[in-house]
Design a protein around this motif. Structure first.
Motif, PDB file in Angstrom:
ATOM      1  N   VAL A  57      30.093  13.021  44.462  1.00  0.00           N
ATOM      2  CA  VAL A  57      29.770  11.954  43.519  1.00  0.00           C
ATOM      3  C   VAL A  57      29.548  10.628  44.221  1.00  0.00           C
ATOM      4  N   THR A  58      29.743  10.566  45.536  1.00  0.00           N
ATOM      5  CA  THR A  58      29.543   9.326  46.266  1.00  0.00           C
ATOM      6  C   THR A  58      28.506   9.532  47.352  1.00  0.00           C
ATOM      7  N   PRO A  59      27.779   8.472  47.739  1.00  0.00           N
ATOM      8  CA  PRO A  59      26.858   8.605  48.865  1.00  0.00           C
ATOM      9  C   PRO A  59      27.631   8.932  50.131  1.00  0.00           C
ATOM     10  N   LYS A  60      27.000   9.602  51.071  1.00  0.00           N
ATOM     11  CA  LYS A  60      27.710   9.960  52.287  1.00  0.00           C
ATOM     12  C   LYS A  60      27.461   8.926  53.384  1.00  0.00           C
ATOM     13  N   ALA A  61      28.466   8.802  54.271  1.00  0.00           N
ATOM     14  CA  ALA A  61      28.309   7.939  55.429  1.00  0.00           C
ATOM     15  C   ALA A  61      27.151   8.458  56.268  1.00  0.00           C
ATOM     16  N   ASP A  62      26.285   7.571  56.699  1.00  0.00           N
ATOM     17  CA  ASP A  62      25.050   7.998  57.346  1.00  0.00           C
ATOM     18  C   ASP A  62      25.131   7.795  58.855  1.00  0.00           C
ATOM     19  N   ASN A  63      26.197   8.352  59.476  1.00  0.00           N
ATOM     20  CA  ASN A  63      26.281   8.239  60.931  1.00  0.00           C
ATOM     21  C   ASN A  63      26.081   9.584  61.623  1.00  0.00           C
ATOM     22  N   GLY A  64      25.810  10.637  60.849  1.00  0.00           N
ATOM     23  CA  GLY A  64      25.514  11.947  61.416  1.00  0.00           C
ATOM     24  C   GLY A  64      26.699  12.650  62.041  1.00  0.00           C
ATOM     25  N   LEU A  65      27.925  12.158  61.799  1.00  0.00           N
ATOM     26  CA  LEU A  65      29.120  12.714  62.419  1.00  0.00           C
ATOM     27  C   LEU A  65      29.934  13.525  61.420  1.00  0.00           C
ATOM     28  N   ALA A  66      30.843  14.334  61.954  1.00  0.00           N
ATOM     29  CA  ALA A  66      31.787  15.108  61.139  1.00  0.00           C
ATOM     30  C   ALA A  66      31.062  15.932  60.076  1.00  0.00           C
ATOM     31  N   LEU A  67      30.041  16.653  60.481  1.00  0.00           N
ATOM     32  CA  LEU A  67      29.320  17.490  59.526  1.00  0.00           C
ATOM     33  C   LEU A  67      30.149  18.687  59.078  1.00  0.00           C
ATOM     34  N   THR A  68      31.179  19.012  59.838  1.00  0.00           N
ATOM     35  CA  THR A  68      32.254  19.889  59.376  1.00  0.00           C
ATOM     36  C   THR A  68      33.553  19.113  59.564  1.00  0.00           C
ATOM     37  N   PRO A  69      34.626  19.484  58.894  1.00  0.00           N
ATOM     38  CA  PRO A  69      35.856  18.700  58.990  1.00  0.00           C
ATOM     39  C   PRO A  69      36.343  18.601  60.434  1.00  0.00           C
ATOM     40  N   PRO A  70      36.735  17.401  60.878  1.00  0.00           N
ATOM     41  CA  PRO A  70      37.213  17.246  62.254  1.00  0.00           C
ATOM     42  C   PRO A  70      38.421  18.138  62.546  1.00  0.00           C
ATOM     43  N   MET A  71      38.467  18.667  63.757  1.00  0.00           N
ATOM     44  CA  MET A  71      39.576  19.498  64.224  1.00  0.00           C
ATOM     45  C   MET A  71      40.132  18.897  65.510  1.00  0.00           C
ATOM     46  N   GLY A  72      41.439  18.816  65.597  1.00  0.00           N
ATOM     47  CA  GLY A  72      42.017  18.254  66.801  1.00  0.00           C
ATOM     48  C   GLY A  72      43.518  18.149  66.733  1.00  0.00           C
ATOM     49  N   PHE A  73      44.049  17.093  67.339  1.00  0.00           N
ATOM     50  CA  PHE A  73      45.490  16.867  67.470  1.00  0.00           C
ATOM     51  C   PHE A  73      45.768  15.402  67.210  1.00  0.00           C
ATOM     52  N   ASN A  74      46.927  15.127  66.594  1.00  0.00           N
ATOM     53  CA  ASN A  74      47.446  13.768  66.474  1.00  0.00           C
ATOM     54  C   ASN A  74      48.947  13.840  66.728  1.00  0.00           C
ATOM     55  N   ASN A  75      49.465  12.928  67.511  1.00  0.00           N
ATOM     56  CA  ASN A  75      50.860  13.012  67.953  1.00  0.00           C
ATOM     57  C   ASN A  75      51.890  12.610  66.915  1.00  0.00           C
ATOM     58  N   TRP A  76      51.490  11.915  65.833  1.00  0.00           N
ATOM     59  CA  TRP A  76      52.472  11.228  64.990  1.00  0.00           C
ATOM     60  C   TRP A  76      53.545  12.149  64.411  1.00  0.00           C
ATOM     61  N   ASN A  77      53.161  13.267  63.859  1.00  0.00           N
ATOM     62  CA  ASN A  77      54.140  14.102  63.163  1.00  0.00           C
ATOM     63  C   ASN A  77      55.228  14.639  64.085  1.00  0.00           C
ATOM     64  N   SER A  78      54.948  14.741  65.372  1.00  0.00           N
ATOM     65  CA  SER A  78      55.961  15.281  66.281  1.00  0.00           C
ATOM     66  C   SER A  78      56.671  14.215  67.105  1.00  0.00           C
ATOM     67  N   THR A  79      56.037  13.063  67.332  1.00  0.00           N
ATOM     68  CA  THR A  79      56.653  12.068  68.222  1.00  0.00           C
ATOM     69  C   THR A  79      56.976  10.747  67.553  1.00  0.00           C
ATOM     70  N   HIS A  80      56.232  10.364  66.501  1.00  0.00           N
ATOM     71  CA  HIS A  80      56.276   8.996  65.987  1.00  0.00           C
ATOM     72  C   HIS A  80      56.065   8.046  67.169  1.00  0.00           C
ATOM     73  N   CYS A  81      56.933   7.048  67.292  1.00  0.00           N
ATOM     74  CA  CYS A  81      56.800   6.108  68.406  1.00  0.00           C
ATOM     75  C   CYS A  81      57.801   6.411  69.518  1.00  0.00           C
ATOM     76  N   GLY A  82      58.238   7.653  69.600  1.00  0.00           N
ATOM     77  CA  GLY A  82      59.237   8.032  70.580  1.00  0.00           C
ATOM     78  C   GLY A  82      58.720   8.011  72.003  1.00  0.00           C
ATOM     79  N   ALA A  83      59.670   8.172  72.927  1.00  0.00           N
ATOM     80  CA  ALA A  83      59.340   8.095  74.349  1.00  0.00           C
ATOM     81  C   ALA A  83      58.413   9.216  74.800  1.00  0.00           C
TER      82      ALA A  83
END
Length: 690
Positions: A57-83
């Motif tokens: 129902v909304t126009p799409k961002a026109d940067n040609g990126l993420a044509l499928t959902p991004p896949m990867g890693f993010n540290n937050w859930n396991s480390t937060h701001c820890g050492a």
């Protein structure tokens, strides 16, 4: 990352009895002539009307990126701001992506979350990487990640400060400079949070960064993280590549379930280049069971959600890798058609979600949110497939293909998901018929007393299942006896082998949850042998005493809570057992009761001997703002009483329900529709009449 009046979001693994805890979100042989005849006679009919997700129902961002959902890693859930969060971790994750097959499975982004920067900008107004965490700087880390054929992501906030309690610099008013700095470092992905936003209009803030990123000329995937506060699914499709639809996820069942329910209705907004984001994956962090983590991965995939692993993969178990590298489930998430799955039905916590795939097949999730195994069923037609004589049905966790006459059905374990890929395929007869194995339930046994159990094996395929048998076994010392036939020479299409059993737990068996093993075996008409087995939970229970016992003084069959454990005779303190305060509602202090945090569910065995549940209910005075909840009493799986939405400024409300004849009662608290921040709820004086 998000903060609330609780301060920065803390991760918490609650104690639990039998099911896992909930959590609080804050701010995956030819048959010869017979087969030939069937295939020739069973040509595909004209397609039925597809039951697929509507167009965005909304126009799409026109940067040609993420044509499928991004896949990867993010540290937050396991480390937060820890050492543990530092340059070595990030580079180690990149190495692990390659060595453990994650890159080959499609994962490509290695993303930094909050706490990578120093608290102050330099004299030129530039962001400064923390020299302890990142001694060689962000560009060196990006270069290392890129050398592995991967991409680097980074984090900041659309405010004056990020969400970390130490107040690291945000990008509000610095969008152009910060975007240029990210591009110069070689950043490929930006997560843009919502803390300390000074009340500036969300669309304005997030559009400013979109324009700044575009001006750099570097392709940078843009992740809008404003927690769904301003309904980004209505406007962010032309601004970012993905947008958070909910508050932060926590590593427990309640948080994940709440997020699923918030994200499922938003399918119309998703598509190539613009995705609903129900937050990062918790798979492997330890707060849920393997069954729940498979549900997590399955539902994120059928919702076409970004798949950002949130556990430290350098320490992950084989089970965790088995979940996050399941290529058949990943293929559902990454299907290039880009449809988010839509809900076909959700009766009684039995969810059916269908996702249209580019090849014309459907991914169908049979998802059980309840605390007991459930029979969940739909049809190929309801899933949006055309009429046919038969269909292939691939179980994406079993990695087995079956044939079905059109029924898509399974007995799904508590908190589990069966994920199928179904197609109208002329080659259906090459595969054995699907068979659903089920058991009556829930199974509640008092020690030393026999209970009846019924098992079923149902042929879902177009062809008969041959030499069918069922077996049921219990723990050592338990008695399990078949009272009717447990085998049959053949079970025709659509028919069931039904077996009655008598089950007895030995006298003196402690109350608690135990597992039976239910197995089935059969042969296809082509002689192919099929065997399957599943665990079936049985609860050993204790009948409540006569009179008017307080529920908090009785053993709970199950206890699940949004934040911290359910507390006896105190409020919910959010972290550890015993950290609450006296139960206080509207200035009145109550000596007895239960302190919970929405979403919460506490279930008790009543054995048909009790007539009423009663309590004074409300939000605890210890949280003076924000809280909104609803209280419910359920008897044998049916709602018996409920309140409207209650707020912090309301006195305790009486709530009671007639539960005559019910074997179980369940006390449920849900958020009032605005998320569950500060939802400290009390069942003051909760008691039974027995």
């Amino acid at each position: 990352m998000k903060t609330s009046d609780h301060g920065p979001v803390r991760r918490n693994v609650t104690t639990r009895h039998f099911p896992p805890s909930h959590s609080r979100p804050t701010p995956r042989r030819v048959l010869g002539a017979l087969v030939t005849a069937l295939l020739c006679a069973g040509g595909l009919a004209s397609p039925a009307a597809a039951n697929s997700a509507p167009e965005a129902v909304t126009p799409k961002a026109d940067n040609g990126l993420a044509l499928t959902p991004p896949m990867g890693f993010n540290n937050w859930n396991s480390t937060h701001c820890g050492a543990d969060f530092d340059e070595a971790m990030v580079e180690g994750i990149a190495d692990t992506f390659v060595s453990k097959g994650l890159k080959a499975a499609g994962y490509q982004y290695v993303n930094l979350d909050d706490c990578w920067a120093l608290p102050q900008r330099d004299a030129a107004g530039k962001l400064v990487p923390d020299p302890v965490r990142f001694p060689h700087g962000i560009k060196a880390v990006a270069d290392y990640v890129h050398s592995k054929g991967l991409k680097l992501g980074i984090y900041t906030s659309a405010g004056t400060r990020t969400c970390d309690s130490t107040g690291l610099p945000g990008a509000l008013g610095h969008e152009v400079s910060d975007a240029r700095q990210f591009a110069d470092w070689g950043v490929d992905y930006l997560k843009y949070d919502n803390c300390n936003n000074q009340g500036v209009d969300a669309v304005k803030r997030y559009t400013a960064m979109r324009d700044a990123l575009a001006a750099t000329g570097r392709p940078i995937v843009y992740s809008i993280c404003e927690w769904g506060s301003n309904k980004p699914w209505e406007w962010a499709g032309s601004v970012g590549n993905l947008w958070r639809t909910t508050g932060d996820i926590s590593d427990n069942w309640g948080s994940m379930l709440s997020i699923i329910k918030q994200n499922l209705p938003l399918a119309a907004a998703a598509g190539p280049g613009h995705w609903n984001d129900p937050d990062m994956l918790e798979v492997g962090n330890g707060g849920m069971t393997g069954t729940e983590y498979r549900t997590h991965f399955s539902m994120w995939s059928v919702m076409a959600a970004p798949l950002l692993i949130g556990t430290d993969l350098r320490k992950a178990s084989d089970e965790t890798y088995g979940i996050v590298t399941n290529k058949e489930v990943i293929a559902v998430d990454q299907d290039p058609l880009g449809k988010q799955g839509t809900v076909i039905s959700s009766d009684g916590g039995r969810w059916v979600v269908s996702k249209e795939m580019k090849d014309g097949s459907r991914a169908v999730a049979l998802f059980n949110e309840s605390d007991n195994p459930q029979h969940i069923s739909t049809t190929a037609a309801a899933a949006g497939l055309p009429g046919a004589a038969g269909y292939t049905m691939r179980d994406l966790w079993q990695h087995r293909t079956y044939s079905t006459a059109g029924t898509l059905s399974a007995t799904v374990p508590a908190h589990g998901t069966v994920l199928l890929r179904v197609a109208a395929d002329r080659a259906w007869a090459l595969h054995p018929p699907a068979a659903e194995t089920g058991v009556s339930g829930p199974l509640l046994a008092e020690a030393g007393k026999a209970i009846p159990v019924t098992t079923t094996v149902t042929d879902l395929g177009p062809l008969p299942a041959l030499r069918v048998s069922a077996t049921l076994t219990g723990p050592a010392g338990w008695t399990v006896k078949a009272l009717s036939g447990a085998s049959a020479p053949a079970v025709p299409s659509g028919k069931t082998l039904r077996t009655s059993w008598r089950l007895t737990a030995p006298a003196g068996t402690p109350a608690g949850a135990y597992d039976l093993t239910l197995a089935s075996a059969y042969r296809s008409p082509a002689g192919r042998s099929v065997r399957s087995g599943q665990s079936v939970p049985v609860h050993v229970v204790v009948a409540p005493p006569a009179g008017s016992p307080y529920l908090g003084d009785l053993p709970a069959m199950s206890s699940a809570n949004g934040w911290g454990p359910v507390e006896k005779d105190t409020s919910n303190g959010e972290d550890q057992a015993g950290d609450g305060n006296p139960i206080t509602i509207g200035g009145t202090v109550y000596a007895k009761g239960l302190g919970v945090h929405a979403p919460s569910s506490v279930e008790y065995y009543t054995g048909g001997a009790c007539s009423r549940v009663s309590a004074q209910v409300g939000l605890d005075d210890e949280k003076s703002t924000k809280g909104t909840v609803t209280f419910e009493i359920w008897a044998d799986g049916k709602k018996a009483a409920s309140t409207g939405v209650l707020t912090n400024d309301m006195p305790a409300q009486p709530l009671s329900a007639d539960v005559s004849g019910a074997r179980t009662v369940r006390l449920v608290v849900m958020d009032g529709g605005d998320g569950n921040d500060s939802d400290h709820a009390d069942w003051a004086g909760a008691r039974l009449s027995c």
